[in-house]
Write an enzyme that holds these catalytic residues in place. Structure first.
Site, PDB file in Angstrom:
ATOM      1  N   LYS A  21       0.795  -1.232   0.000  1.00  0.00           N
ATOM      2  CA  LYS A  21       0.000   0.000   0.000  1.00  0.00           C
ATOM      3  C   LYS A  21       0.830   1.286   0.000  1.00  0.00           C
ATOM      4  CE  LYS A  21      -4.268  -1.652   0.201  1.00  0.00           C
ATOM      5  NZ  LYS A  21      -5.354  -1.277  -0.725  1.00  0.00           N
ATOM      6  N   SER A 270       0.700 -10.168  -0.732  1.00  0.00           N
ATOM      7  CA  SER A 270       0.478  -8.727  -0.668  1.00  0.00           C
ATOM      8  C   SER A 270       0.680  -8.091   0.694  1.00  0.00           C
ATOM      9  CB  SER A 270      -0.933  -8.389  -1.177  1.00  0.00           C
ATOM     10  OG  SER A 270      -1.905  -9.073  -0.407  1.00  0.00           O
TER      11      SER A 270
END
Length: 287
Positions: A21, A270
């Site tokens: 992110k 992720s």
């Protein structure tokens, strides 16, 4: 190796902030004008986007307010607060995080930084795809990607136009899968089940991410909680990687045989922001 096939992992769980992110958040905040920076930013997230925005804002000297669900993992709340961000909690079942963020922005003049519904966020996440091709030394043929709102998957799809894109979601939170199958945006079904994959609890994808993935012919599938736990155990056992549940869904799909492993298949891991006690319990269990 899985069933005798070589598989490449793109380990965003080792990224600053423990997830991918920071990429999109940094790209978005760098594009703010001096006046916008002075008024600060507001974001909404269960944790990983929160940390990405908080880290980027601290580096750039921008005040950040993060709207987080009250049941967000403590490790993500603490890490976000440690970066100097102000946190506003909400009830995931009753409140609208978008409405809360919009209200804060209206009062303060802050810029809302969404987690995926923004072209600059998508572009920043796409740097994962650029790095995959650079690090692999050749064009990837298949990329399997954890998917919530689709910012990561759509960014990678743009960066790697020749790769087949497989989006993976937790069972019951398959809004991207439902949407791609129907050819139009559909929300998750009524009363979605509880899931360990807090990072992927997106009730509805955005027009930006859906349009990109639809145009690229992306496919989507869902994995069970048991398959996610097995992927977390695999990542720890084989690679000594602490992976959060949402970050493990792509690997889960491959281990479960739901996606064929072809040459130059890459699974994106992720995120790694998992509560240590939860991780220890899952690693020690067999179900």
């Amino acid at each position: 190796m899985i069933r005798g096939h070589r598989l490449w992992l793109k380990c965003e769980c080792l990224q600053t902030g423990g997830a991918f992110k920071l990429r999109g958040a940094t790209n978005r905040l760098l594009l703010l004008s001096p006046e916008e920076r002075a008024r600060g930013v507001v974001a909404f997230s269960s944790g990983n986007h929160a940390q990405g925005v908080a880290i980027a804002a601290k580096r750039l000297g921008i005040a950040a307010t993060i709207v987080m669900p009250a049941d967000a993992p403590r490790i993500k709340v603490d890490a976000t607060r440690a970066q100097g961000a102000e946190i506003v909690f909400f009830d995931r079942a009753r409140d609208s995080r978008e409405a809360i963020a919009a209200s804060i922005a209206a009062e303060s003049g802050a810029t809302v930084v969404p987690s995926f519904d923004d072209p600059h966020i998508v572009a920043g996440q796409g740097s994962v795809g650029i790095e995959i091709a650079e690090q692999l030394g050749k064009a990837p043929r298949r990329i399997v990607i954890p998917t919530g709102g689709g910012g990561l998957a759509s960014g990678i799809a743009l960066a790697c136009p020749d790769a087949s894109i497989i989006c993976v979601e937790p069972e019951g939170w398959d809004d991207m899968g439902r949407s791609l199958e129907a050819g139009e945006i559909l929300p998750v079904g009524p009363n979605p089940p509880p899931t360990l994959c807090d990072a992927l609890q997106t009730p509805r994808v955005s027009p930006i991410t859906f349009a990109i993935l639809k145009e690229r012919g992306a496919l989507a599938l869902a994995v069970s909680e048991a398959e996610v736990r097995e992927a977390m155990r695999f990542a720890w056992r084989e690679n000594q990687l602490a992976v959060e549940p949402g970050g493990a869904v792509a690997l889960a799909a491959l281990i479960a045989g739901k996606v064929e492993i072809i040459e130059n298949t890459v699974a994106v891991v992720s995120g790694g922001n998992v509560d240590p006690e939860l991780h220890a319990r899952i690693i020690a269990s067999e179900d």
